[in-house]
Design a protein around this motif. Sequence first.
Motif, mmCIF file in Angstrom:
data_model
loop_
_atom_site.group_PDB
_atom_site.id
_atom_site.type_symbol
_atom_site.label_atom_id
_atom_site.label_comp_id
_atom_site.label_asym_id
_atom_site.label_seq_id
_atom_site.Cartn_x
_atom_site.Cartn_y
_atom_site.Cartn_z
ATOM 1 N N UNK A 169 0.837 -1.206 0.000
ATOM 2 C CA UNK A 169 0.000 0.000 0.000
ATOM 3 C C UNK A 169 0.871 1.254 0.000
ATOM 4 N N UNK A 170 0.238 2.398 -0.256
ATOM 5 C CA UNK A 170 0.964 3.670 -0.254
ATOM 6 C C UNK A 170 1.530 3.942 1.145
ATOM 7 N N UNK A 171 2.788 4.308 1.205
ATOM 8 C CA UNK A 171 3.485 4.504 2.486
ATOM 9 C C UNK A 171 3.414 3.250 3.366
ATOM 10 N N UNK A 172 3.269 2.101 2.714
ATOM 11 C CA UNK A 172 3.078 0.842 3.437
ATOM 12 C C UNK A 172 4.209 0.502 4.380
ATOM 13 N N UNK A 173 5.447 0.664 3.882
ATOM 14 C CA UNK A 173 6.602 0.302 4.713
ATOM 15 C C UNK A 173 6.639 1.141 5.985
ATOM 16 N N UNK A 174 6.413 2.460 5.821
ATOM 17 C CA UNK A 174 6.463 3.347 6.978
ATOM 18 C C UNK A 174 5.374 3.003 7.989
ATOM 19 N N UNK A 175 4.175 2.695 7.482
ATOM 20 C CA UNK A 175 3.053 2.351 8.367
ATOM 21 C C UNK A 175 3.322 1.037 9.111
ATOM 22 N N UNK A 176 3.930 0.092 8.413
ATOM 23 C CA UNK A 176 4.249 -1.192 9.044
ATOM 24 C C UNK A 176 5.317 -0.997 10.120
ATOM 25 N N UNK A 177 6.322 -0.171 9.829
ATOM 26 C CA UNK A 177 7.365 0.117 10.821
ATOM 27 C C UNK A 177 6.749 0.735 12.073
ATOM 28 N N UNK A 178 5.836 1.684 11.875
ATOM 29 C CA UNK A 178 5.175 2.332 13.017
ATOM 30 C C UNK A 178 4.348 1.333 13.815
ATOM 31 N N UNK A 179 3.658 0.443 13.084
ATOM 32 C CA UNK A 179 2.837 -0.571 13.760
ATOM 33 C C UNK A 179 3.706 -1.511 14.594
ATOM 34 N N UNK A 180 4.849 -1.908 14.054
ATOM 35 C CA UNK A 180 5.761 -2.796 14.781
ATOM 36 C C UNK A 180 6.357 -2.107 16.001
ATOM 37 N N UNK A 181 6.662 -0.831 15.867
ATOM 38 C CA UNK A 181 7.223 -0.090 17.005
ATOM 39 C C UNK A 181 6.183 0.073 18.110
ATOM 40 N N UNK A 182 4.921 0.227 17.716
ATOM 41 C CA UNK A 182 3.849 0.302 18.731
ATOM 42 C C UNK A 182 3.730 -1.014 19.490
ATOM 43 N N UNK A 183 4.121 -2.095 18.842
ATOM 44 C CA UNK A 183 4.073 -3.405 19.497
ATOM 45 C C UNK A 183 5.307 -3.657 20.363
ATOM 46 N N UNK A 184 6.187 -2.658 20.419
ATOM 47 C CA UNK A 184 7.338 -2.778 21.315
ATOM 48 C C UNK A 184 8.621 -3.251 20.675
ATOM 49 N N UNK A 185 8.612 -3.482 19.344
ATOM 50 C CA UNK A 185 9.844 -3.898 18.671
ATOM 51 C C UNK A 185 10.772 -2.705 18.490
ATOM 52 N N UNK A 186 12.074 -2.942 18.622
ATOM 53 C CA UNK A 186 13.062 -1.887 18.464
ATOM 54 C C UNK A 186 13.258 -1.570 16.983
ATOM 55 N N UNK A 187 13.538 -0.299 16.702
ATOM 56 C CA UNK A 187 13.726 0.121 15.310
ATOM 57 C C UNK A 187 14.897 -0.625 14.675
ATOM 58 N N UNK A 188 15.959 -0.856 15.444
ATOM 59 C CA UNK A 188 17.131 -1.567 14.912
ATOM 60 C C UNK A 188 16.768 -2.986 14.472
ATOM 61 N N UNK A 189 15.927 -3.667 15.256
ATOM 62 C CA UNK A 189 15.506 -5.024 14.893
ATOM 63 C C UNK A 189 14.596 -5.000 13.664
ATOM 64 N N UNK A 190 13.762 -3.984 13.572
ATOM 65 C CA UNK A 190 12.869 -3.852 12.413
ATOM 66 C C UNK A 190 13.698 -3.626 11.148
#
Length: 200
Positions: A169-190
């Motif tokens: 989807x449009x801006x899909x990667x960014x939205x998925x990264x934000x969703x993963x970070x909300x779940x507590x995953x670290x940006x480095x691991x993402x």
Amino acid sequence: MIIKHQRGRGNKVHLLLNDEYAVTTDINFWLDHYISDGTEISEEEWEELLKEINYKKALNKCADLLSRRDHSVKELKTKLLRTVDEQSAQKAVDRYIEAGYLDDYKYCERLVEYLFNVKKYSLNHVKQECYKRGISQSILNEIISDYDVDQTDVIVELLKSKYSSKLDAENGKQKVIQALMRKGFLYSDISNAFYRIEDE
């Protein structure tokens, strides 16, 4: 005070003091503690009976809640306090702990396994969920120390399953990264997970 009783729906029994509703119990309790209608009881006798009624109510509520799903000690007591007093709730909880039906360590073991392996939660999210349920830090740390969970592996699995369609989807990667970070995953691991997928 004059005590009387009235049958309610099902196995309920309503107790009245001086012809005014006082409390509800069940037929089994009332048969064990039966007092003839019209009997005069003292304030002390009534308080003692009320304690027994609330304790029985707390035990029954424990059985009902634990038959639906496992609970931590804190969760169970919090729910009991909605309907019974502190003393009755604590007494019932202590009884279930003593009988082996309530054990924070075993509950935490099952919860952590479910959150890691089924829900695919991050380590931070797992900790939050356990703390929210009243699990002590010492118990949680001991159980989590047995797990060797690679957070990058978990994210890769999520990207290939749950989030695969959203990436297009449009801006899909960014939205998925934000969703993963909300779940507590670290940006480095993402980031490592995305690199791994791109390499594949």
